[in-house]
Design an enzyme around this catalytic site. Sequence first.
Site, PDB file in Angstrom:
ATOM      1  N   LYS A 267       0.855  -1.186   0.000  1.00 19.23           N
ATOM      2  CA  LYS A 267       0.000   0.000   0.000  1.00 19.23           C
ATOM      3  C   LYS A 267       0.890   1.235   0.000  1.00 19.23           C
ATOM      4  O   LYS A 267       1.916   1.267   0.695  1.00 19.23           O
ATOM      5  CB  LYS A 267      -0.907  -0.041   1.236  1.00 19.23           C
ATOM      6  CG  LYS A 267      -1.958   1.049   1.322  1.00 19.23           C
ATOM      7  CD  LYS A 267      -2.840   0.846   2.564  1.00 19.23           C
ATOM      8  CE  LYS A 267      -3.908   1.911   2.709  1.00 19.23           C
ATOM      9  NZ  LYS A 267      -4.751   1.704   3.919  1.00 19.23           N
TER      10      LYS A 267
ATOM     11  N   SER B  64      -9.687   1.813   2.925  1.00 18.58           N
ATOM     12  CA  SER B  64      -8.810   2.563   2.055  1.00 18.58           C
ATOM     13  C   SER B  64      -7.793   1.712   1.304  1.00 18.58           C
ATOM     14  O   SER B  64      -7.203   2.174   0.332  1.00 18.58           O
ATOM     15  CB  SER B  64      -8.065   3.622   2.867  1.00 18.58           C
ATOM     16  OG  SER B  64      -7.201   3.012   3.813  1.00 18.58           O
TER      17      SER B  64
ATOM     18  N   SER C 231      -9.789  -0.446   7.239  1.00 12.49           N
ATOM     19  CA  SER C 231      -9.244  -0.327   5.883  1.00 12.49           C
ATOM     20  C   SER C 231      -8.570  -1.557   5.299  1.00 12.49           C
ATOM     21  O   SER C 231      -8.236  -1.550   4.125  1.00 12.49           O
ATOM     22  CB  SER C 231      -8.261   0.829   5.812  1.00 12.49           C
ATOM     23  OG  SER C 231      -8.970   2.019   5.615  1.00 12.49           O
TER      24      SER C 231
HETATM   25  N1  GLN Z   1     -12.962   4.200   6.520  1.00  9.58           N
HETATM   26  C1  GLN Z   1     -12.289   4.631   7.704  1.00  9.58           C
HETATM   27  C2  GLN Z   1     -11.851   6.060   7.554  1.00  9.58           C
HETATM   28  O1  GLN Z   1     -12.143   6.620   6.566  1.00  9.58           O
HETATM   29  C3  GLN Z   1     -11.137   3.727   8.019  1.00  9.58           C
HETATM   30  C4  GLN Z   1      -9.923   4.056   7.273  1.00  9.58           C
HETATM   31  C5  GLN Z   1      -8.756   3.209   7.641  1.00  9.58           C
HETATM   32  O2  GLN Z   1      -8.888   2.185   8.314  1.00  9.58           O
HETATM   33  N2  GLN Z   1      -7.584   3.661   7.244  1.00  9.58           N
HETATM   34  O3  GLN Z   1     -11.217   6.626   8.391  1.00  9.58           O
END
Ligand code: GLN
Length: 491
Positions: free
Chosen positions: A75, A150, A174
């Site tokens: 990532k 994400s 994410s």
């Molecule tokens: N969807 C969550 C956010 O927008 C989690 C994101 C993540 O785990 N990096 O913060």
Amino acid sequence: MTKGDLPALSIAELADLLRRREFSPTEALGALEDRINAVDGKIGAYLAHDLAAATAEAEKADVSLPLGGIPIAIKDLINVEGQQCTCASKILRGYRAPYSATVIKKLRAHGAIPFGRMNMDEFAMGSSTENSSAQITRNPWDLSRVPGGSSGGSAAAVAADIAFGAVGTDTGGSIRQPAALSGIVGFKPSYGRVSRFGLVAFASSLDQIGPLTKTVHDSALLMNAIAGHDSHDSTSLNAPVPDYTKNLGRDLKGIRIGLAKEYMIEGIEPAVKSAVMTAVKQLGSLGAEIVEVSLPHTDYAISVYYVLATAEASANLARFDGVRYGHRAEKVSSLFEHYARSRAEGFGAEVKRRIILGTYVLSSGYYDAYYLRAQKVRELIRQDFVRAFEKVEALVSPTSPSTAFKLGEKTTDPLQMYLADIFTNAANLAGICGISLPCGFAQSESGKKLPIGLQLLGKTLDEARIFQIAHAYEQGTDWHKTRPALEPMAA
Ligand code: GLN
């Protein structure tokens, strides 16, 4: 088996072939590159990949190591020395990492080859990968839909057989949510289990690095490589690392699995609910005892998460000021203007929204009402889990209330996007571990199969048990064997 069949293999299967010298790591890498060239134009999972650098590593790979010669996708917020690390943000465009993260060093020590920078929501803020400043990533099961986020680039790549496995991050879901929406396995380790040294921080009290893979076994193999104490990360736990594959194959006799009544809410897509309830029955028939438990503070998890995560993000992202990293505004007339314009030009809308919200909840006069109160409720949420884990070894739930949604469907309504985390946020607030694995499919209106994810949560440092339960379920079902039908693009 021909070279062209290699990308469809799991990490364990490929490692076996490489060890028996039926194929070389260079051939495996070449086969993967061919497949990336054939299908990633449709998916958009990769932001960059350096075949020449990876080939140089493949030529020297030691196939006797557990991950010897296996390319692993990264990532785009984990530093690999010499490679770009943009967090899918304009503000870091052109930035190259001056050193490698501990997870990268550990992967290499196990023989793996970091290969590819995977698309993501900018600074990991989002649930659909649509907040990337670079490109859209499409769900391999239905190209009109999101792969989740994400870590959407990582999840889509693994699902589309253009990565054997990936490492992503999970701050509020994410890893697990994109794994669910893309039909693969995503694992969030306990807070502190995996070093975050060399990870670009989003919310430091919540962030964890973990694997995205095709199978539970592969997830355990990657955890064997990346887990462990690191003196460079003061939050990393100094506890021995078990062999995470050691419980695989054990049955579920004597294991109690909790079903939280607060998680069976209105608003879960009917196909998701019925797949999860069927999976719960299956866990029962595999020998587990299903117990109803209560997590009474569940309703507050999203609010608490979005206060704390944004507060921490506002502090962590202060370093991107146009002085040291990345984008720098031109023709400024004062230092203030330099900061303000560099940040205004470099950050996307969602990142700005979070910095503003996070700064607000930390500001004097509001700190007690928001940040401090959220910290207190976070502790109540943590205690819910402590109490539940006195009765059961694991908790089961949907990973996400819905299957993959359409591109653009939630981009205009941030609250709708935040609700995608409803079942995943709490694990980060409590610091516990969790996995998402395939447990069925819904049908889209155009007849496409849309994967459904089953979430299993375990107590801190109990990852080996979660792998055991997940593996028993996976081996008792065929969901992980179904792959999306992706036609290669015309040459
Ligand atoms: N969807 C969550 C956010 O927008 C989690 C994101 C993540 O785990 N990096 O913060």
